[in-house]
Design a protein around this motif. Sequence first.
Motif, mmCIF file in Angstrom:
data_model
loop_
_atom_site.group_PDB
_atom_site.id
_atom_site.type_symbol
_atom_site.label_atom_id
_atom_site.label_comp_id
_atom_site.label_asym_id
_atom_site.label_seq_id
_atom_site.Cartn_x
_atom_site.Cartn_y
_atom_site.Cartn_z
ATOM 1 N N GLN A 183 0.768 -1.300 -0.082
ATOM 2 C CA GLN A 183 -0.166 -0.123 -0.061
ATOM 3 C C GLN A 183 0.919 1.416 -0.070
ATOM 4 O OE1 GLN A 183 -2.637 -0.429 3.345
ATOM 5 N NE2 GLN A 183 -4.465 -1.430 2.169
ATOM 6 N N GLN A 184 1.909 1.358 0.752
ATOM 7 C CA GLN A 184 2.808 2.301 0.907
ATOM 8 C C GLN A 184 3.954 2.606 -0.173
ATOM 9 O OE1 GLN A 184 3.726 3.536 5.000
ATOM 10 N NE2 GLN A 184 2.211 2.287 5.841
ATOM 11 N N TRP A 185 4.515 1.472 -0.733
ATOM 12 C CA TRP A 185 5.709 1.641 -1.288
ATOM 13 C C TRP A 185 5.628 1.312 -2.878
ATOM 14 C CZ3 TRP A 185 9.905 -0.333 2.613
ATOM 15 C CH2 TRP A 185 10.065 0.790 3.647
ATOM 16 N N LYS A 186 4.688 0.211 -2.927
ATOM 17 C CA LYS A 186 4.565 -0.284 -4.226
ATOM 18 C C LYS A 186 4.406 0.819 -5.618
ATOM 19 C CE LYS A 186 1.667 -3.306 -7.328
ATOM 20 N NZ LYS A 186 2.740 -4.267 -7.765
ATOM 21 N N GLN A 187 3.787 1.708 -5.295
ATOM 22 C CA GLN A 187 3.355 2.994 -6.108
ATOM 23 C C GLN A 187 4.634 3.708 -6.471
ATOM 24 O OE1 GLN A 187 0.442 5.780 -5.064
ATOM 25 N NE2 GLN A 187 1.321 5.792 -3.122
ATOM 26 N N LEU A 188 5.507 3.582 -5.445
ATOM 27 C CA LEU A 188 6.779 4.442 -5.758
ATOM 28 C C LEU A 188 7.753 3.624 -6.661
ATOM 29 C CD1 LEU A 188 7.405 5.414 -1.961
ATOM 30 C CD2 LEU A 188 6.805 7.029 -3.908
ATOM 31 N N PHE A 189 7.633 2.213 -6.565
ATOM 32 C CA PHE A 189 8.374 1.362 -7.466
ATOM 33 C C PHE A 189 7.644 1.315 -8.972
ATOM 34 C CE2 PHE A 189 10.367 0.371 -3.627
ATOM 35 C CZ PHE A 189 11.749 0.448 -3.706
ATOM 36 N N GLU A 190 6.668 1.548 -9.011
ATOM 37 C CA GLU A 190 5.780 1.181 -10.332
ATOM 38 C C GLU A 190 6.497 1.705 -11.522
ATOM 39 O OE1 GLU A 190 1.812 1.668 -9.676
ATOM 40 O OE2 GLU A 190 1.353 -0.489 -9.054
ATOM 41 N N PRO A 191 6.769 3.107 -11.348
ATOM 42 C CA PRO A 191 7.384 3.688 -12.602
ATOM 43 C C PRO A 191 8.844 3.108 -13.098
ATOM 44 C CG PRO A 191 6.802 5.393 -11.038
ATOM 45 C CD PRO A 191 6.656 4.122 -10.275
ATOM 46 N N TYR A 192 9.493 2.407 -12.186
ATOM 47 C CA TYR A 192 10.866 1.755 -12.353
ATOM 48 C C TYR A 192 10.629 0.222 -12.543
ATOM 49 C CZ TYR A 192 11.743 6.208 -10.503
ATOM 50 O OH TYR A 192 11.549 7.717 -10.226
ATOM 51 N N GLU A 193 9.322 -0.171 -12.775
ATOM 52 C CA GLU A 193 8.875 -1.595 -13.086
ATOM 53 C C GLU A 193 9.658 -2.513 -12.045
ATOM 54 O OE1 GLU A 193 9.306 -2.129 -17.008
ATOM 55 O OE2 GLU A 193 8.072 -0.879 -18.020
ATOM 56 N N ALA A 194 9.889 -2.177 -10.835
ATOM 57 C CA ALA A 194 10.372 -3.098 -9.988
ATOM 58 C C ALA A 194 9.487 -3.104 -8.696
ATOM 59 C CB ALA A 194 11.911 -2.356 -9.617
ATOM 60 N N ASP A 195 8.322 -3.299 -8.720
ATOM 61 C CA ASP A 195 7.450 -3.081 -7.775
ATOM 62 C C ASP A 195 6.737 -4.537 -7.220
ATOM 63 O OD1 ASP A 195 6.245 -3.166 -10.354
ATOM 64 O OD2 ASP A 195 4.315 -2.812 -9.854
ATOM 65 N N ARG A 196 7.487 -5.357 -7.424
ATOM 66 C CA ARG A 196 6.818 -7.019 -6.948
ATOM 67 C C ARG A 196 7.622 -6.928 -5.342
ATOM 68 N NH1 ARG A 196 8.433 -11.834 -10.539
ATOM 69 N NH2 ARG A 196 7.161 -12.608 -8.979
ATOM 70 N N LEU A 197 6.679 -6.757 -4.314
ATOM 71 C CA LEU A 197 7.044 -6.857 -3.154
ATOM 72 C C LEU A 197 6.442 -8.113 -2.677
ATOM 73 C CD1 LEU A 197 6.632 -3.058 -2.350
ATOM 74 C CD2 LEU A 197 8.675 -4.301 -3.159
ATOM 75 N N THR A 198 7.105 -9.092 -2.438
ATOM 76 C CA THR A 198 6.611 -10.176 -2.028
ATOM 77 C C THR A 198 7.084 -11.070 -0.966
ATOM 78 O OG1 THR A 198 8.009 -11.559 -3.476
ATOM 79 C CG2 THR A 198 6.088 -10.670 -4.532
ATOM 80 N N ALA A 199 6.520 -12.203 -0.519
ATOM 81 C CA ALA A 199 7.164 -13.067 0.605
ATOM 82 C C ALA A 199 8.048 -13.722 -0.030
ATOM 83 C CB ALA A 199 6.100 -13.838 1.355
ATOM 84 N N GLY A 200 9.130 -14.087 0.689
ATOM 85 C CA GLY A 200 10.267 -14.988 0.030
ATOM 86 C C GLY A 200 11.663 -15.083 0.674
ATOM 87 N N GLY A 201 12.690 -15.765 0.269
ATOM 88 C CA GLY A 201 13.950 -15.549 0.897
ATOM 89 C C GLY A 201 14.821 -14.488 0.683
ATOM 90 N N GLY A 202 15.673 -14.240 1.827
ATOM 91 C CA GLY A 202 16.766 -13.117 1.490
ATOM 92 C C GLY A 202 17.930 -13.593 0.809
#
Length: 464
Positions: A379-398
Motif C-alpha cells: 500500500q505504501q511503497w508499491k506505487q513508488l516503484f511502479e514507474p521503474y517496473e521494480a514493484d513486486r514486493l512479495t514474501a520469499g527468501g533473503g
Amino acid sequence: MKLKSTALSLAAAIGLSFSASAQTDSLMLRKIFDEALVNGQCYDNLRYLCKKIGPRLSGSAGAQKSVEWSKKLMEGYGFDKVYLQEVMVPHWVRGEKEQGFIVTGNIRTPVALAALGMSVGTPKTGITAEVIELQSLKELETLGEAKIKGKIVFFNRPFDERFVEAGGAYGTAGDQRNAGPGAASKYGAVAVIVRSLTSALDNYPHTGGTSYGTNKPIPAAALSTVAANKLSAMLKQKNAVPVKFFLRTNCETLPDVLSYNVIGEIKGTENTNKYITVGGHLDSWDLAEGAHDDGTGVMQSAEVLRIFKALGYRPKNNVRAVFFMNEENGHKGGIKYAEQALADKEEHIAAIETDEGGFTPRGFSFERATPVFLKGINQQWKQLFEPYEADRLTAGGGGTDIGPLRQTHPNIQLIGFRPDSQRYFDIHHTPNDVFENVNKRELELGAASIASLIYLIDQHGLSF
C-alpha cells in the motif's frame, strides 16, 4: 523544479496519487535512478573485476587480488569507514582439466563435464565403471547397495519447466548436486555424475558445490545437458555390451586460507548503532569471470553507497555494503559477519542480498513477511516503484550470505533482490559467466532499485 515535474509526471501518467511524504520519496527515487543511469559506475567497476582480476574462488590468488582492489575502490569513494573482516575459508583447487568418456566396448565418446566444487579427485588413471541412471536420491534407497555398489551413479532429473520463476526449478533439482554424491557413496557408488542445473540445452557444464556429510567422499562431476541427454539415450538402448563411463578429475582440498569480507560504511546521523546491510559475494567459481554470480551483486552494493554520497544523502542509520567471501563453497563470510555483528552488539534493521544476477529488476522478497506486512508495504511503497517496473514486493527468501543473521538478530528483516530470472541459470556456474553477458542498463537499474529500497527503509522503517 525540472526534476520534480519529471517525477510527478511519471506518477500522473500511471494514475498514482501521492501524499506530501510520498511526493518527497518519489522525488528522491527519481534522483537515485537518474544518478545510477546517467553517472553510474558499477558497470565499469564490474569490467575491471572481471577482466583484470577474473575468477575468484575462495583461497585463490584471484580472490586475494579482488579483496585488495575492492578495499581500494571503496576507499576511493570516500565512504566513512572501509575495512577488512578476517575469515578462514576453504581452499579447493580443480587441478588439471577433467576428462569424461562414454565407453561402449572399444568406443570412447568424449563428453563435456566439470568437477563439482569440494569433490575429491579420482585416481591418476581415472575410474571406469558401469553407469546406473537415477532421477532422484530416493531411488538410491529403493535400489540399495546390491544394485549400486561399484557403479557410477548418474543423476539425470531435469529442471521442472513448469516454474515461471527459474529459481524454483533450480531449488527442486539442486539436491542431486548438493547431496547426491554423499548419498550415493553411502550405497557403495564409486563416483557420481550429475546433469547440469539449467534449462538450457547446450554443451557447457555447470559446476557448483557438493557436500558429503559424514559419508565417504567420492569423485563427482556435472555433465552438460547435451552430454546428459546423450548418455541417457545410450543407456536406454538394448546394447550387447554395457554402457560404462570413464571419469578422471584432479581436484583436491588444501588447508584453509585466511581471507576477508570487504566492508564499506556510511555512518548514520541519528541511529548510531542501527545498521542496514546490502551485499553480495566477492568469490566466484573458477570456470569463468563470475560476472553475474556475483560480480554484479557486489558492484551494485558499492554503487548504493556511491549514489548516496553523490546525492549528498546522509542516512539516519548506518548503511553498509558488504562483499562476502566464500558463498560458493562454504558460506564462511556470511557466518563471520553475523557472528561479529552479534559480538559488537549491533542492531541490524534489514539486510538485502543481491545474488541472482544483474538482470532487469522486478522487485524484492521479504523473509519475515506476514500478510499484514505485505499489505502495508504494498500500500505504501508499491506505487513508488511502479514507474521503474521494480514493484513486486512479495514474501520469499533473503539469501545465503545474510541468512546467518536470522540466528544472531531475530528481529532483522532479510530481503532478496529479485531481478528477472529467465536467463540466470543459462549462465550460472559456467564458462559463460563473463562480463560480456551483463547489460549495462539492467545492472544500473538494479543498483538504483536497491538504493531506493534502502532509502525508504532508512526513512520510514519496516513497521507495517
